[in-house]
Design an enzyme around this catalytic site. Sequence first.
Site, mmCIF file in Angstrom:
data_model
loop_
_atom_site.group_PDB
_atom_site.id
_atom_site.type_symbol
_atom_site.label_atom_id
_atom_site.label_comp_id
_atom_site.label_asym_id
_atom_site.label_seq_id
_atom_site.Cartn_x
_atom_site.Cartn_y
_atom_site.Cartn_z
ATOM 1 N N TYR A 176 24.517 -13.212 23.703
ATOM 2 C CA TYR A 176 24.506 -13.590 22.895
ATOM 3 C C TYR A 176 24.659 -15.494 22.513
ATOM 4 O O TYR A 176 23.721 -16.358 22.067
ATOM 5 C CB TYR A 176 25.669 -13.091 21.409
ATOM 6 C CG TYR A 176 25.188 -14.138 19.800
ATOM 7 C CD1 TYR A 176 24.146 -14.029 19.265
ATOM 8 C CD2 TYR A 176 26.160 -14.829 19.717
ATOM 9 C CE1 TYR A 176 24.327 -15.583 17.709
ATOM 10 C CE2 TYR A 176 26.540 -15.314 18.020
ATOM 11 C CZ TYR A 176 25.168 -15.137 17.230
ATOM 12 O OH TYR A 176 25.625 -15.997 16.078
ATOM 13 N N LYS A 208 21.868 -18.832 22.798
ATOM 14 C CA LYS A 208 22.312 -20.137 22.261
ATOM 15 C C LYS A 208 22.230 -21.272 22.401
ATOM 16 O O LYS A 208 22.088 -22.532 21.943
ATOM 17 C CB LYS A 208 23.849 -19.632 21.122
ATOM 18 C CG LYS A 208 23.178 -18.689 19.918
ATOM 19 C CD LYS A 208 22.575 -19.218 18.645
ATOM 20 C CE LYS A 208 22.523 -18.302 17.472
ATOM 21 N NZ LYS A 208 21.725 -18.097 16.496
ATOM 22 N N HIS A 230 30.601 -8.758 11.031
ATOM 23 C CA HIS A 230 31.367 -9.745 10.893
ATOM 24 C C HIS A 230 32.832 -9.742 10.560
ATOM 25 O O HIS A 230 32.534 -8.003 9.902
ATOM 26 C CB HIS A 230 31.294 -11.397 10.747
ATOM 27 C CG HIS A 230 30.192 -11.841 11.767
ATOM 28 N ND1 HIS A 230 29.100 -12.315 10.848
ATOM 29 C CD2 HIS A 230 29.872 -11.997 12.618
ATOM 30 C CE1 HIS A 230 28.057 -12.413 11.927
ATOM 31 N NE2 HIS A 230 28.913 -12.569 13.488
ATOM 32 N N SER A 263 26.537 -21.542 17.000
ATOM 33 C CA SER A 263 27.220 -20.467 16.822
ATOM 34 C C SER A 263 28.861 -21.140 17.572
ATOM 35 O O SER A 263 28.250 -21.925 18.264
ATOM 36 C CB SER A 263 26.953 -19.326 17.370
ATOM 37 O OG SER A 263 28.957 -18.493 16.744
ATOM 38 N N SER A 264 29.647 -21.185 18.029
ATOM 39 C CA SER A 264 31.039 -21.949 18.031
ATOM 40 C C SER A 264 31.480 -20.687 19.180
ATOM 41 O O SER A 264 31.425 -21.419 19.961
ATOM 42 C CB SER A 264 31.893 -21.092 17.508
ATOM 43 O OG SER A 264 32.596 -20.504 16.254
ATOM 44 N N CYS A 265 30.851 -19.402 19.265
ATOM 45 C CA CYS A 265 30.853 -18.606 20.377
ATOM 46 C C CYS A 265 30.414 -19.273 21.544
ATOM 47 O O CYS A 265 30.368 -18.874 22.822
ATOM 48 C CB CYS A 265 30.304 -17.153 20.086
ATOM 49 S SG CYS A 265 28.293 -17.431 19.824
HETATM 50 N N1 LIG Z 1 27.176 -15.542 10.163
HETATM 51 C C1 LIG Z 1 28.173 -15.938 11.019
HETATM 52 O O1 LIG Z 1 29.722 -16.041 11.269
HETATM 53 C C2 LIG Z 1 27.210 -16.970 12.041
HETATM 54 C C3 LIG Z 1 28.508 -18.524 12.582
HETATM 55 C C4 LIG Z 1 28.177 -18.680 13.393
HETATM 56 C C5 LIG Z 1 26.695 -19.487 12.969
HETATM 57 N N2 LIG Z 1 25.148 -18.670 13.142
HETATM 58 C C6 LIG Z 1 24.511 -18.240 13.145
HETATM 59 O O2 LIG Z 1 23.974 -18.404 11.790
HETATM 60 C C7 LIG Z 1 22.236 -18.402 11.752
HETATM 61 C C8 LIG Z 1 22.011 -17.592 11.064
HETATM 62 O O3 LIG Z 1 23.431 -16.339 10.356
HETATM 63 P P1 LIG Z 1 23.190 -15.353 9.814
HETATM 64 O O4 LIG Z 1 24.830 -14.901 9.499
HETATM 65 O O5 LIG Z 1 22.333 -15.774 7.863
HETATM 66 O O6 LIG Z 1 22.855 -14.223 9.482
HETATM 67 P P2 LIG Z 1 21.550 -13.124 9.217
HETATM 68 O O7 LIG Z 1 22.081 -13.446 7.625
HETATM 69 O O8 LIG Z 1 22.035 -11.715 9.823
HETATM 70 O O9 LIG Z 1 19.988 -13.570 9.100
HETATM 71 C C9 LIG Z 1 19.455 -13.784 9.932
HETATM 72 C C10 LIG Z 1 18.071 -13.383 9.466
HETATM 73 O O10 LIG Z 1 17.330 -13.386 10.307
HETATM 74 C C11 LIG Z 1 16.244 -12.951 10.718
HETATM 75 N N3 LIG Z 1 15.459 -11.667 11.834
HETATM 76 C C12 LIG Z 1 16.388 -11.265 12.549
HETATM 77 N N4 LIG Z 1 15.748 -10.703 14.082
HETATM 78 C C13 LIG Z 1 14.175 -11.590 13.244
HETATM 79 C C14 LIG Z 1 13.071 -11.469 13.382
HETATM 80 N N5 LIG Z 1 12.928 -11.473 15.469
HETATM 81 N N6 LIG Z 1 11.843 -12.469 13.616
HETATM 82 C C15 LIG Z 1 11.891 -12.793 12.384
HETATM 83 N N7 LIG Z 1 13.467 -12.786 11.264
HETATM 84 C C16 LIG Z 1 14.628 -12.073 12.255
HETATM 85 C C17 LIG Z 1 16.615 -11.658 9.775
HETATM 86 O O11 LIG Z 1 15.938 -11.153 9.413
HETATM 87 P P3 LIG Z 1 16.079 -8.983 8.897
HETATM 88 O O12 LIG Z 1 17.789 -9.076 8.389
HETATM 89 O O13 LIG Z 1 15.385 -8.418 8.422
HETATM 90 O O14 LIG Z 1 16.338 -8.743 10.220
HETATM 91 C C18 LIG Z 1 17.844 -12.281 8.761
HETATM 92 O O15 LIG Z 1 17.021 -12.303 7.592
HETATM 93 C C19 LIG Z 1 21.482 -17.215 12.800
HETATM 94 O O16 LIG Z 1 21.383 -18.735 14.225
HETATM 95 C C20 LIG Z 1 23.683 -17.422 13.877
HETATM 96 O O17 LIG Z 1 23.273 -17.157 14.906
HETATM 97 C C21 LIG Z 1 25.994 -17.171 12.001
#
Ligand SMILES: NC(=O)c1ccc[n+]([C@@H]2O[C@H](COP(=O)([O-])OP(=O)(O)OC[C@H]3O[C@@H](n4cnc5c(N)ncnc54)[C@H](OP(=O)(O)O)[C@@H]3O)[C@@H](O)[C@H]2O)c1
Length: 323
Positions: A137, A141, A184, A108-110
């Site tokens: 967090y 990362k 977010h 992540s950019s953070c």
């Molecule tokens: N969203 C953003 O703005 C953003 C920005 C930069 C980077 N990212 C990165 O991109 C990636 C995906 O983010 P996203 O926004 O798609 O997040 P998300 O929609 O919350 O998806 C995360 C997924 O991981 C699953 N998960 C969480 N804890 C788990 C565990 N202990 N075991 C198995 N599965 C687990 C969640 O399942 P449940 O929902 O069932 O818990 C969910 O399906 C992450 O690494 C995040 O840090 C996100």
Amino acid sequence: MNQKPKVYVAGHHGMVGSAIMRILQQQKQVNLITRTHKALDLTEQSDVRNFFATEQPDQVYLAAAKVGGIHANNTYPADFIYQNLLIEANVIDAAFRNGVKKLLLLGSSCIYPKLASQPLKEDYLLSSALESTNEPYAIAKIAGIKMCESYNRQFGKSHGIDYRCIMPTNLYGPGDNYHPENSHVIPGLIRRIHEAKVSNKSSVAVWGPGAPRREFLYADDAASACIYIMNLDSDIYHKHTHPMLSHINAGCGYDITIKELAETISKIIDFKGEITFDSSKPDGTPRKLLDSSLLNTLGWQAKTDLEEGIAKTYQDFVKNIYA
Ligand SMILES: NC(=O)c1ccc[n+]([C@@H]2O[C@H](COP(=O)([O-])OP(=O)(O)OC[C@H]3O[C@@H](n4cnc5c(N)ncnc54)[C@H](OP(=O)(O)O)[C@@H]3O)[C@@H](O)[C@H]2O)c1
């Protein structure tokens, strides 16, 4: 005989994981393996090891993580650091032990320092202090990046592994988390402005002063960047990265203020009321724009314009969340 690689998408029900699935399913070049969070908790080391030993994937997209906005990060710092460290440690190590040659970690950019110059280049990592609201967090990362690099350095040549890391900017899109407090900024604003519209409210209060600048990338563009980096030719990837500075930024290339964002969302939702700004709430880093020139040079560009992406996200919210 089926020669297609077996690809495990961890977090396939999440916003980015489901976008990665959509693209890979369309391309039909891989066999996909998935497990829901309920079926496989990635914080459980022995379950993760058993899963990898049984399924023997060839590639892994690590899109599972504990994810949330400023409020969630501030309220649950222990969950954010503990769960993300465990997910990364368990998946990366089990992947290695079971012969996975290619893995992509989503960071992540953070990870970048709070007051680093803008736009944020890959080599600003670990150059000064992080933003305090999401430090746990971010530390998790950064540990994930360093794990990938360390496994590559120790086992890359002997075991032929090539674990890569993408640092996407703030993401939004279908399947986002619209929780009233833990989401977010874009999904949070979509929910609040939509609810204000349907209940005929005259105004919506936005957290913070509205001045911070943020960059946003549509989830399907983030997914295409993930697949692009995973499949980049090894010589090209290694020519443009270093063993201890190997992550690659992915953004759309421009940022806007939170005030402009709220106005754009208001326009898309057709909310006629006023947007006010609550300066008593935390506003995070003043500006966050990634320098994505490396990935652009390597041949990838974002495709989705912000208004188009928000309009598609709003349609998803109305159809699947608010229905
Ligand atoms: N969203 C953003 O703005 C953003 C920005 C930069 C980077 N990212 C990165 O991109 C990636 C995906 O983010 P996203 O926004 O798609 O997040 P998300 O929609 O919350 O998806 C995360 C997924 O991981 C699953 N998960 C969480 N804890 C788990 C565990 N202990 N075991 C198995 N599965 C687990 C969640 O399942 P449940 O929902 O069932 O818990 C969910 O399906 C992450 O690494 C995040 O840090 C996100």
